[in-house]
Design a protein around this motif. Structure first.
Motif, PDB file in Angstrom:
ATOM      1  N   ASN A 157       9.865   4.437  -3.191  1.00 42.48           N
ATOM      2  CA  ASN A 157       8.534   5.449  -3.004  1.00 42.48           C
ATOM      3  C   ASN A 157       8.985   6.881  -3.617  1.00 42.48           C
ATOM      4  OD1 ASN A 157       6.151   6.575  -2.461  1.00 42.48           O
ATOM      5  ND2 ASN A 157       7.040   7.141  -0.247  1.00 42.48           N
TER       6      ASN A 157
ATOM      7  N   GLY B  20      -3.377   1.396   4.823  1.00 40.79           N
ATOM      8  CA  GLY B  20      -3.254   2.378   3.955  1.00 40.79           C
ATOM      9  C   GLY B  20      -2.934   3.689   4.490  1.00 40.79           C
TER      10      GLY B  20
ATOM     11  N   ASP C   1       6.184   8.355  -5.345  1.00 41.23           N
ATOM     12  CA  ASP C   1       4.682   8.673  -5.715  1.00 41.23           C
ATOM     13  C   ASP C   1       4.035   9.663  -4.781  1.00 41.23           C
ATOM     14  OD1 ASP C   1       5.056   7.142  -8.069  1.00 41.23           O
ATOM     15  OD2 ASP C   1       4.062   5.352  -6.781  1.00 41.23           O
ATOM     16  N   ALA C   2       4.665   9.579  -3.633  1.00 40.71           N
ATOM     17  CA  ALA C   2       4.146  10.706  -2.628  1.00 40.71           C
ATOM     18  C   ALA C   2       4.222  12.245  -2.868  1.00 40.71           C
ATOM     19  CB  ALA C   2       4.506  10.314  -1.043  1.00 40.71           C
TER      20      ALA C   2
ATOM     21  N   LYS D  46       0.991  -1.273   0.151  1.00 37.88           N
ATOM     22  CA  LYS D  46       0.031  -0.002  -0.063  1.00 37.88           C
ATOM     23  C   LYS D  46       0.871   1.273   0.035  1.00 37.88           C
ATOM     24  CE  LYS D  46      -3.938  -2.224   2.547  1.00 37.88           C
ATOM     25  NZ  LYS D  46      -3.301  -3.482   2.440  1.00 37.88           N
ATOM     26  N   LYS D  47       0.806   2.074  -1.110  1.00 36.98           N
ATOM     27  CA  LYS D  47       1.549   3.290  -1.339  1.00 36.98           C
ATOM     28  C   LYS D  47       1.124   4.548  -0.631  1.00 36.98           C
ATOM     29  CE  LYS D  47       3.896   1.549  -5.300  1.00 36.98           C
ATOM     30  NZ  LYS D  47       4.326   1.991  -6.814  1.00 36.98           N
ATOM     31  N   PRO D  48       2.029   5.283  -0.010  1.00 32.36           N
ATOM     32  CA  PRO D  48       1.349   6.310   0.528  1.00 32.36           C
ATOM     33  C   PRO D  48       0.579   7.453  -0.359  1.00 32.36           C
ATOM     34  CG  PRO D  48       3.882   6.625   0.556  1.00 32.36           C
ATOM     35  CD  PRO D  48       3.508   5.243   0.121  1.00 32.36           C
ATOM     36  N   LYS D  49      -0.339   8.112  -0.001  1.00 31.69           N
ATOM     37  CA  LYS D  49      -1.349   8.795  -1.022  1.00 31.69           C
ATOM     38  C   LYS D  49      -0.550  10.561  -0.718  1.00 31.69           C
ATOM     39  CE  LYS D  49      -5.329   6.101  -0.619  1.00 31.69           C
ATOM     40  NZ  LYS D  49      -5.688   5.329   0.765  1.00 31.69           N
ATOM     41  N   ASN D  50       0.192  10.745   0.222  1.00 31.70           N
ATOM     42  CA  ASN D  50       0.507  11.815   0.378  1.00 31.70           C
ATOM     43  C   ASN D  50       1.831  11.992   1.575  1.00 31.70           C
ATOM     44  OD1 ASN D  50      -0.662  11.935   3.035  1.00 31.70           O
ATOM     45  ND2 ASN D  50      -2.545  12.765   2.140  1.00 31.70           N
TER      46      ASN D  50
ATOM     47  N   THR E   2       3.592   4.420   6.115  1.00 31.08           N
ATOM     48  CA  THR E   2       2.348   3.970   5.530  1.00 31.08           C
ATOM     49  C   THR E   2       1.976   2.774   6.022  1.00 31.08           C
ATOM     50  OG1 THR E   2       2.406   5.497   3.516  1.00 31.08           O
ATOM     51  CG2 THR E   2       0.858   3.719   3.661  1.00 31.08           C
TER      52      THR E   2
ATOM     53  N   THR F 151      -1.347   7.064   6.417  1.00 36.87           N
ATOM     54  CA  THR F 151      -0.045   7.574   6.826  1.00 36.87           C
ATOM     55  C   THR F 151       0.049   8.435   8.017  1.00 36.87           C
ATOM     56  OG1 THR F 151       0.524   7.516   4.367  1.00 36.87           O
ATOM     57  CG2 THR F 151       1.950   8.769   5.631  1.00 36.87           C
TER      58      THR F 151
ATOM     59  N   GLU G 294      -1.829  11.935   8.785  1.00 34.97           N
ATOM     60  CA  GLU G 294      -3.465  12.225   8.868  1.00 34.97           C
ATOM     61  C   GLU G 294      -3.969  12.762  10.089  1.00 34.97           C
ATOM     62  OE1 GLU G 294      -5.937   9.456   6.704  1.00 34.97           O
ATOM     63  OE2 GLU G 294      -4.659   9.047   5.342  1.00 34.97           O
TER      64      GLU G 294
END
Length: 108
Positions: free
Chosen positions: A104, A53, A106-107, A26-30, A48, A55, A34
């Motif tokens: 990673n 999922g 993508d964040a 599960k990759k970080p969304k940002n 994460t 972070t 949170e």
């Protein structure tokens, strides 16, 4: 089976049961905690959760949200959410792992 590559050698690892089940990731969304966002907190580094999922901040952060999340929800494994890092950690068995082939970036 997960394999760690070190100095051009492949080594089979004796992984805990939680890290052995770590795929798919599960990759970080940002790149933000949170929970800290909700309370105006600050973080040092982020992880994460591989259970759900989310972070959250690490143990070097004041609030240690990922440790608390692991204890409260039983979500044992997290991966670094920091761009260009490729490691994971099991909070139950206190075991780390370098994630070969995963970087990673993508964040945001």
């Amino acid at each position: 089976m997960l394999i760690q590559k070190s100095d051009n050698m492949c080594v089979q690892l004796n992984l805990c049961q939680h890290l052995a089940k770590l795929e798919p990731l599960k990759k970080p969304k940002n790149y933000s905690c949170e929970y800290c966002n909700k309370i105006g907190g600050h973080w040092e580094n982020l992880l994460t959760c591989q259970g759900c999922g989310i972070t959250l901040c690490c143990d070097f952060s004041t609030n240690q949200h990922k440790s608390n999340h692991a204890q409260d929800f039983g979500h044992a494994v997290a991966i670094s959410a920091k761009p260009n890092e490729n490691w994971g950690w099991c909070y139950i068995d206190k075991q780390g792992l370098e994630l070969e082939g995963f970087v990673n970036n993508d964040a945001h």
